[in-house]
Design an enzyme around this catalytic site. Structure first.
Site, PDB file in Angstrom:
ATOM      1  N   GLN A 139       2.842  27.974 -16.981  1.00 47.17           N
ATOM      2  CA  GLN A 139       1.629  28.368 -17.682  1.00 47.17           C
ATOM      3  C   GLN A 139       1.290  29.829 -17.405  1.00 47.17           C
ATOM      4  OE1 GLN A 139      -1.577  25.221 -17.240  1.00 47.17           O
ATOM      5  NE2 GLN A 139      -0.090  24.415 -15.788  1.00 47.17           N
ATOM      6  N   HIS A 157       2.606  29.567 -22.780  1.00 46.51           N
ATOM      7  CA  HIS A 157       1.493  30.311 -23.353  1.00 46.51           C
ATOM      8  C   HIS A 157       1.979  31.533 -24.121  1.00 46.51           C
ATOM      9  CE1 HIS A 157      -1.355  28.330 -20.209  1.00 46.51           C
ATOM     10  NE2 HIS A 157      -1.031  27.531 -21.207  1.00 46.51           N
ATOM     11  N   CYS A 174       2.240  43.504 -32.658  1.00 49.33           N
ATOM     12  CA  CYS A 174       1.517  44.363 -33.582  1.00 49.33           C
ATOM     13  C   CYS A 174       0.683  43.527 -34.533  1.00 49.33           C
ATOM     14  CB  CYS A 174       2.484  45.256 -34.352  1.00 49.33           C
ATOM     15  SG  CYS A 174       1.667  46.338 -35.555  1.00 49.33           S
ATOM     16  N   CYS A 177       2.435  44.764 -38.349  1.00 49.86           N
ATOM     17  CA  CYS A 177       3.794  44.387 -38.749  1.00 49.86           C
ATOM     18  C   CYS A 177       4.326  43.175 -38.007  1.00 49.86           C
ATOM     19  CB  CYS A 177       4.746  45.570 -38.585  1.00 49.86           C
ATOM     20  SG  CYS A 177       5.157  45.974 -36.858  1.00 49.86           S
ATOM     21  N   SER A 259      -3.426  22.594 -11.228  1.00 53.63           N
ATOM     22  CA  SER A 259      -4.523  21.661 -10.991  1.00 53.63           C
ATOM     23  C   SER A 259      -4.409  20.373 -11.794  1.00 53.63           C
ATOM     24  CB  SER A 259      -5.850  22.337 -11.331  1.00 53.63           C
ATOM     25  OG  SER A 259      -5.862  22.738 -12.690  1.00 53.63           O
ATOM     26  N   GLU A 285      -4.280  21.144  -2.776  1.00 52.96           N
ATOM     27  CA  GLU A 285      -5.088  19.942  -2.605  1.00 52.96           C
ATOM     28  C   GLU A 285      -4.676  18.896  -3.635  1.00 52.96           C
ATOM     29  OE1 GLU A 285      -8.948  21.536  -3.036  1.00 52.96           O
ATOM     30  OE2 GLU A 285      -8.730  21.968  -5.171  1.00 52.96           O
TER      31      GLU A 285
END
Length: 317
Positions: A139, A157, A174, A177, A259, A285
């Site tokens: 990610q 992503h 761009c 274009c 997470s 965690e």
């Protein structure tokens, strides 16, 4: 034969599902921490795996001191990333959005891959010589996996556009274009030099649009934008199809520094686990998905991952 558990149609989701705060997609975070798994048992699964999928999130780069822009400290000036990384924000104030991305680019250029990035890259290189594969499905848009030496990377992503597929802080597109190009200039344009300070008391630079990054493709000179998927934009179906294929053939899945609350990525590992494939979570965690995985290794990824992935005694190369 194990039935197909993944479906590209289900994986294609609006980027806006990464909404700030709690959403209907988020499950309650587990209340009780899970004890660390037996690393020797993980090593047995690792020694047998032929196709390893490594899912990574912001946590792995946080150990290189790259901000996650999430939670209480997730602000640039007085805005959260969700307020800046949108087509609407860029249309309203391209100067502010480019300041934000310039700050992130310059910061990442000053950071280095950490032990977790290096362990994944070394594992991929070593296992490839044995006819085994490792794919990184990330990610992250900071290119730290690539700088560490990983070769087989899917950046969810980004977009699957030649000649530069994927999404990164260091790719531009761009607006006129459509040309996509790698860009590691520092600063990306002279007008952004010294701009982008994150302090909330800093005023916008209000750079004229003609002085913002411009396209150099065949004299186009169109306005450039970061080549990443923004909130409210659709994830690339071609990349998700590639992700689906990798998750269908993997026989070991690692979840590193994520997470497990951002969709559609949050569904990847649980669906792999649902067909009986070992999944190992390496995270600071417990997460909402922790109890669905065979292995859980709490703590910094740079500490827990290298010993888990180092050369197994059964490896002959």
């Amino acid at each position: 034969m194990i039935p197909r558990q993944l479906n590209t149609g289900r994986l294609i989701a609006r980027w806006c599902s990464r909404t700030s705060g709690n959403s209907g997609h988020r499950k309650d975070v587990v209340d009780m921490a899970r004890n660390a798994s037996d690393v020797s048992e993980f090593r047995k699964a690792f020694s047998k795996a032929k196709h390893i999928a490594v899912l990574t999130g912001a946590g792995v780069s946080a150990e290189s001191d790259v901000p996650t822009f999430r939670g209480a400290g997730g602000y640039w000036r007085k805005w959260q990333a969700q307020e800046l990384a949108t087509p609407e924000a860029f249309s309203r104030n391209p100067s502010r959005v480019w300041e934000f991305y310039h700050y992130r680019r310059e910061l990442v250029l000053s950071r280095s891959p950490n032990a977790a990035h290096r362990a994944i890259a070394e594992c991929e290189a070593r296992l490839s010589r044995q006819g085994r594969s490792v794919v990184v499905i990330t990610q992250n848009i900071d290119e730290l996996h690539r700088r560490a030496g990983s070769q087989n990377i899917l950046e969810i992503h980004g977009w699957n556009r030649a000649p530069s597929p994927g999404g990164s802080l260091f790719k531009t597109r761009c607006m006129s274009c459509g040309n996509v190009a790698a860009n590691h200039k520092s600063p990306i344009c002279s007008a952004l030099g010294g701009k982008g300070a994150p302090d909330p008391n800093t005023s916008d630079a209000m750079i004229p649009v003609e002085d913002l990054p411009r396209c150099e493709n065949g004299g186009c000179n169109g306005l450039l934008r970061p080549h990443v998927v923004w909130f409210g934009e659709t994830l690339d179906s071609n990349i998700l199809t590639q992700v689906e294929k990798e998750l269908e053939i993997c026989d070991l899945c690692l979840v590193v520094g994520t997470s497990s609350v951002v969709y559609p990525a949050a569904m990847f590992a649980p669906q792999v686990a649902s067909r009986g494939v070992p999944v190992a979570e390496f995270n600071m965690e417990a997460t909402p998905a922790t109890n669905r995985f065979m292995f859980h290794f709490p703590g910094p990824c740079g500490t827990t991952l290298p010993p888990a992935l180092h050369r197994h005694e059964s490896e002959v190369i």
